[in-house]
Design a protein around this motif. Structure first.
Motif: not given
Length: 564
Positions: A400-422
């Motif tokens: 599905x890509x949306x929640x895949x390994x690459x997508x997860x890495x992209x989010x963790x590698x980016x703007x994380x401030x105020x992310x709900x799981x921070x």
């Protein structure tokens, strides 16, 4: 079946007559909106000339003229008893100061208790509270269920509102209630009760779906049972729901209709389940409808029992799921998991681990894409094989890509401030770096906050203090603002008081405060990334890479789940 027009006074005015709310019925559920509607109706009726009609009350006759079980109307009967206690108490106090005709003892004997005969017995797990607070009129009780809390609140609400009214108005209201017309419908047994399943509450809350399906099943048992088995089959359904309602009162996190939905997700139609009609379709298609109903009721009871077990479980990854806040798609998997694994905590914890990874990715990425429809195939195929389940989640998330390994890495590698799981991620990172593998288990710190090691903005418009990577104009460059300021490498858990005390001071002073107050290891480790007591892009990048590559990516990989 007998229809008896009567009044509220006529319903209660007998020394021996009493009403019992069976435990398979819903406990007291009216709230302030219902109580206010009840009082508003009464006040309007006092000012008008018309008679007040309180609707139909449906009873099963246990012993003629003495004992009746309440089939429909339990909320209204309970509210009436609470109201009588409230108005009797208010008038009793006023009589000590005012002169008017009123005998509280007589009213109590009519509506609450005559000698040893309690006029209304609510569901058994609330009866002690009801007798203490309503029948005996005591002011306090150590409540143990939500329905007990509502009983106490209802009494206090009525007393508060009634105290606003003149005594003359209160006496008129009491007289109006006593003259209120009702129709008492008396049925001979469970068989006749089943025939009346479509009766609804009048001016009260709508029936829950649990109540509707219970009544529907009882009616279908009447339709499809042989004559000699009808009474027993109807009783079978009511007894199963009696057990279910005992469990419902102990549930901590979910209401009865939610558990019904998750049960149907698990066993009826997957995540495509929508309404009770889906259950009815399955029943209609079955060859042996009596057996189908019994099996469904038994399975439903098991699901409620297992959700109660889940409530009381402290499995490691279940606690993690709670910290993440459990989304709806988790529960059907858990219901099926308990079916296949029973009380095998090791397998259940593995299931929770798989689900924790799925939920973390789901909340981290927060995509508008429809996850639940993609999980339906996984849910319906789940038969207790955890290795297959893990593989299905891994493949489906990556397909599905949306929640895949690459997508997860992209989010963790980016703007994380105020992310709900921070915050959750940083607590898990804290566990990861604790000495000797000590697990602080998502501890807490006072007024928990997220610290920007390189501060977000100067204090009160002043220039940034020394020790941070800035331009010749003493500001962050565009690359820093986009790539470093709000990434994992620059973020850290800290207490509110500590955060306030350091503000945007020079980094050397901030570093000293971390060393002097090493509440968490992630504060103490900052020194390992500094360059001559400066916090630079390199410092942030090195810490960011460590958290990302050496912790987070591996932590929330489906390959990290050990399936034995």
């Amino acid at each position: 079946m007998q229809f008896k027009p009567t009044t509220i006074l006529g319903l209660f005015d007998s020394s021996q007559k009493h009403y019992i709310i069976p435990v398979y019925q819903r406990a007291y559920s009216w709230d302030a909106d219902n109580w206010n509607t009840f009082l508003t109706d009464l006040k309007e009726q006092v000012n008008g000339d018309n008679n007040y009609f309180y609707g139909n009350l449906l009873f099963e006759t246990i012993k003629k003229d003495i004992t009746y079980e309440v089939i429909d109307g339990q909320q209204r009967l309970t509210t009436l008893s609470i109201f009588f206690r409230a108005i009797i108490d208010v008038l009793k106090l006023r009589k000590e100061k005012e002169k008017f005709e009123f005998e509280p003892e007589i009213k109590e004997s009519i509506y609450l208790k005559n000698a040893g005969n309690v006029k209304l017995r609510v569901v058994e797990y609330d009866q002690a509270c009801f007798e203490s607070v309503i029948v005996e009129g005591k002011e306090k009780f150590s409540t143990a269920t939500p329905s007990q809390v509502r009983i106490l609140k209802a009494k206090n609400h009525f007393k508060k509102e009634l105290n606003k009214l003149d005594t003359s108005v209160l006496l008129k209201i009491l007289n109006k209630v006593e003259e209120t017309e009702i129709t008492s419908i008396e049925l001979a047994g469970k068989k006749d009760s089943a025939l009346m399943f479509e009766l609804q509450n009048n001016r009260g809350k709508d029936l829950t779906n649990m109540e509707k399906i219970k009544s529907y099943f009882m009616y279908q048992m009447y339709v499809y049972s042989s004559e000699e088995e009808t009474e027993g089959n109807v009783a079978y359904v009511s007894n199963i729901f009696k057990l279910i309602y005992l469990i419902i009162n102990d549930l901590k996190t979910l209401n009865e209709d939610s558990v019904l939905i998750y049960h149907c997700n698990a066993y009826v139609k997957g995540f495509n389940y929508r309404t009770l009609d889906d259950i009815k379709e399955k029943l209609i298609a079955s060859k042996n409808k009596v057996k189908w109903i019994k099996d469904f009721a038994d399975e439903l009871h098991t699901s409620f029992s297992n959700i109660k077990k889940m409530d009381n479980s402290n499995d490691k990854y279940l606690k993690d799921l709670r910290n993440l806040s459990i989304p709806v798609f988790v529960y059907p998997f858990v219901i099926k998991g308990y079916k296949f694994f029973g009380d095998d905590n090791k397998k259940l914890n593995t299931l929770y681990h798989i689900l924790e990874i799925a939920v973390f990715r789901y909340k981290l990425i927060n995509s508008r894409a429809d996850l639940i429809s993609r999980l339906n195939e996984i849910l319906t195929a789940f038969n207790g094989d955890l290795e297959t389940l893990r593989t299905h989640f891994k493949d489906k998330f990556n397909d599905a890509y949306y929640w895949g390994d690459d997508r997860m890495y992209e989010y963790l590698d980016g703007y994380m401030y105020k992310n709900s799981v921070l915050n959750y991620l940083l607590w898990k990172y804290e566990n990861h770096i604790q000495n000797k593998g000590y697990d602080i288990n998502n501890g807490n710190i006072e007024d928990e906050q997220i610290e920007h090691i390189s501060p977000q903005t100067p204090t009160d418009g002043d220039p940034l203090a020394s020790g941070y990577e800035v331009t010749s104009e003493n500001i962050y460059d565009e690359d820093f603002l986009e790539q470093y300021l709000n990434c994992l490498g620059n973020l850290m858990l800290i207490s509110g008081s500590h955060n306030k005390s350091i503000g945007n001071i020079a980094f050397s002073q901030k570093l000293k405060s971390y060393k002097d107050n090493p509440l968490l290891n992630q504060q103490a480790e900052i020194k390992n990334y500094t360059e001559e007591e400066k916090w630079t892009k390199t410092s942030i990048g090195d810490r960011h890479e460590n958290i990302l590559d050496n912790f987070a990516v591996m932590k929330w990989s489906f390959d990290n789940v050990a399936v034995n």
